[in-house]
Design a protein around this motif. Structure first.
Motif, PDB file in Angstrom:
ATOM      1  N   LYS A   1      61.030 -85.014  44.421  1.00  0.00           N
ATOM      2  CA  LYS A   1      61.990 -85.246  43.354  1.00  0.00           C
ATOM      3  C   LYS A   1      62.449 -86.690  43.339  1.00  0.00           C
ATOM      4  O   LYS A   1      62.594 -87.315  42.303  1.00  0.00           O
ATOM      5  N   LYS A   2      62.699 -87.258  44.519  1.00  0.00           N
ATOM      6  CA  LYS A   2      63.192 -88.622  44.598  1.00  0.00           C
ATOM      7  C   LYS A   2      62.100 -89.627  44.243  1.00  0.00           C
ATOM      8  O   LYS A   2      62.371 -90.664  43.663  1.00  0.00           O
ATOM      9  N   SER A   3      60.862 -89.309  44.583  1.00  0.00           N
ATOM     10  CA  SER A   3      59.801 -90.272  44.350  1.00  0.00           C
ATOM     11  C   SER A   3      59.262 -90.219  42.927  1.00  0.00           C
ATOM     12  O   SER A   3      58.806 -91.222  42.403  1.00  0.00           O
ATOM     13  N   CYS A   4      59.298 -89.037  42.304  1.00  0.00           N
ATOM     14  CA  CYS A   4      58.705 -88.921  40.964  1.00  0.00           C
ATOM     15  C   CYS A   4      59.324 -87.749  40.216  1.00  0.00           C
ATOM     16  O   CYS A   4      58.691 -86.701  40.062  1.00  0.00           O
ATOM     17  N   TRP A   5      60.552 -87.922  39.766  1.00  0.00           N
ATOM     18  CA  TRP A   5      61.206 -86.851  39.025  1.00  0.00           C
ATOM     19  C   TRP A   5      60.531 -86.633  37.678  1.00  0.00           C
ATOM     20  O   TRP A   5      60.491 -85.540  37.161  1.00  0.00           O
ATOM     21  N   GLY A   6      59.999 -87.718  37.121  1.00  0.00           N
ATOM     22  CA  GLY A   6      59.270 -87.649  35.856  1.00  0.00           C
ATOM     23  C   GLY A   6      58.201 -88.719  35.805  1.00  0.00           C
ATOM     24  O   GLY A   6      58.243 -89.704  36.554  1.00  0.00           O
ATOM     25  N   GLU A   7      57.218 -88.529  34.927  1.00  0.00           N
ATOM     26  CA  GLU A   7      56.155 -89.520  34.764  1.00  0.00           C
ATOM     27  C   GLU A   7      55.629 -89.475  33.337  1.00  0.00           C
ATOM     28  O   GLU A   7      55.884 -88.523  32.589  1.00  0.00           O
ATOM     29  N   VAL A   8      54.889 -90.528  32.952  1.00  0.00           N
ATOM     30  CA  VAL A   8      54.390 -90.636  31.584  1.00  0.00           C
ATOM     31  C   VAL A   8      52.904 -90.958  31.628  1.00  0.00           C
ATOM     32  O   VAL A   8      52.442 -91.747  32.464  1.00  0.00           O
ATOM     33  N   PHE A   9      52.158 -90.314  30.738  1.00  0.00           N
ATOM     34  CA  PHE A   9      50.713 -90.500  30.665  1.00  0.00           C
ATOM     35  C   PHE A   9      50.374 -91.255  29.391  1.00  0.00           C
ATOM     36  O   PHE A   9      50.709 -90.829  28.281  1.00  0.00           O
ATOM     37  N   ASP A  10      49.717 -92.403  29.551  1.00  0.00           N
ATOM     38  CA  ASP A  10      49.263 -93.210  28.421  1.00  0.00           C
ATOM     39  C   ASP A  10      47.876 -92.714  28.010  1.00  0.00           C
ATOM     40  O   ASP A  10      46.905 -92.862  28.757  1.00  0.00           O
ATOM     41  N   THR A  11      47.783 -92.112  26.832  1.00  0.00           N
ATOM     42  CA  THR A  11      46.516 -91.531  26.402  1.00  0.00           C
ATOM     43  C   THR A  11      45.480 -92.591  26.038  1.00  0.00           C
ATOM     44  O   THR A  11      44.283 -92.277  25.989  1.00  0.00           O
ATOM     45  N   ASN A  12      45.910 -93.813  25.801  1.00  0.00           N
ATOM     46  CA  ASN A  12      44.958 -94.889  25.498  1.00  0.00           C
ATOM     47  C   ASN A  12      44.293 -95.413  26.763  1.00  0.00           C
ATOM     48  O   ASN A  12      43.071 -95.565  26.828  1.00  0.00           O
TER      49      ASN A  12
END
Length: 387
Positions: free
Chosen positions: A199-210
């Motif tokens: 949780k502390k290291s990566c509560w959320g992330e984003v994927f760039d489809t390009n």
């Protein structure tokens, strides 16, 4: 001469002997060919043309039928014949289970529309062995995340014109029951990490489809991290609102890359509006209304007075566009509240008609109780999969 006469008499006597009945019977015709003797591909093509509502009964016919109904080949056949259907799921947190539980809406088949009834069935079950997935569409590609346990870093992708899934780049950490949304061609994924370290290291992330790459999001402050499972996400004015069952919700601004707290009312108001066809509808405390863009006003949907009384005094859970109609879900105590420790989750399907006088009328196609649960249950989210 005598011998010839005797031979003739014997022949005549023989001709007068009556044959027993069993010799006169015609041989039985061969039994008709069984449906089970047909090749699997033909049976699959037949099943693909049948509504999924009939699969529970068909799966009881034989092991072969059940195996074919559970196979991925049937999904491929339905895709090929363009007979896919919307499958509606709800996710509940039950007090006696450590993990969330998925239920699917099953509408019992009936020739008469007025007699149709629905129920919620837990998944996986005898004729559906897979939990649902959450989908995000970006351009011509469809991305999928599993909604199950144990946690997995996997994401899958396929072209919308193809039925074959392939592996997309893995997330940076394994996640269980994650939520996802699309904004500006990117897929934002949040929640689903079990241990505190994740949780502390990566509560959320984003994927760039390009670029086909993942990037971790900045972590929200400790008071903004939910102690429970995330219910859902939504996009409002370019910001990502994250809804939980805790007292506060969070909002993330991709431009400033900052988190902040938000009032639940703002998120709830955005959820109350559902587009069905080309009109917006909203089910509130006492009525169902539609939005007239010609005069910028909310107007009452006619013909739903009895339904409004059913859910307005109880807990409205969700309103969803389903099969081109409005699906309304609410709960109520199974018995008088003072003595009851159970609730009943009810649902109704409403079709709309805009008439020449400008009024919108609603017709309840079916309405009934679908599931009984402990009164302390928590509703988490819903999903619609096309299968």
């Amino acid at each position: 001469m005598v011998y010839s006469w005797v031979q003739a008499v014997a022949s005549a006597a023989t001709s007068l002997i009556v044959e027993p009945p069993w010799k006169k019977r015609k041989p039985n015709p061969p039994p008709p060919q069984s449906f089970l003797s047909l090749p699997d591909v033909i049976i699959l093509n037949c099943f693909a043309r049948v509504s999924r509502s009939y699969y529970p009964k068909l799966s009881l016919v034989s092991k072969t039928f059940r195996s074919l109904i559970l196979s991925i080949d049937l999904n491929h056949a339905r895709f090929h014949h363009q007979t896919q259907e919307d499958i509606f799921y709800i996710c509940l947190q039950l007090p006696d289970r450590p993990l969330p539980t998925w239920f699917t809406l099953w509408i019992k088949p009936d020739e008469e529309e007025v007699k149709k009834r629905s129920t919620f069935v837990q998944v996986p079950f005898s004729y559906n062995s897979r939990e649902p997935s959450s989908y995000c569409t970006v351009g011509s590609d469809l991305y999928a995340l599993r909604q199950s346990y144990p946690p997995s870093p996997s994401m899958f992708v396929r072209n919308k014109k193809s039925v074959v899934w392939r592996n997309a780049p893995n997330m940076t950490v394994p996640r269980a029951y994650p939520v996802a949304c699309k904004l500006d061609g990117k897929i934002y994924v949040m929640g689903g990490c079990n241990d505190d370290k994740s949780k502390k290291s990566c509560w959320g992330e984003v994927f760039d489809t390009n670029t086909q790459t993942w990037e971790t999001l900045p972590n929200p402050k400790a008071e903004l991290r939910f102690s429970s499972m995330i219910r859902e996400t939504g996009i409002i004015e370019g910001k990502i609102y994250v809804r939980s069952i805790d007292e506060i919700d969070s909002v993330y601004d991709p431009k400033t890359r900052k988190w902040d707290a938000t009032e639940k009312a703002l998120v709830d108001d955005s959820r109350s509006m559902v587009m069905v066809g080309d009109l917006y509808y909203s089910c509130r405390a006492k009525s169902c209304k539609w939005y007239d863009t010609n005069c910028d006003k909310w107007k009452l949907v006619k013909g739903l007075s009895s339904l409004n009384k059913s859910y307005c005094r109880r807990g409205l859970i969700e309103t969803v566009e389903y099969c081109g109609k409005l699906l309304i879900i609410w709960d109520k105590f199974a018995q008088p509240r003072r003595y009851c420790h159970e609730k009943t989750i009810c649902c109704a399907l409403v079709a709309f008609e805009k008439r020449q006088n400008g009024q919108v009328w609603g017709k309840v196609e079916w309405s009934n109780a679908g599931l009984t649960v402990p009164s302390s249950y928590v509703y988490l989210r819903y999903l619609v999969n096309v299968l």
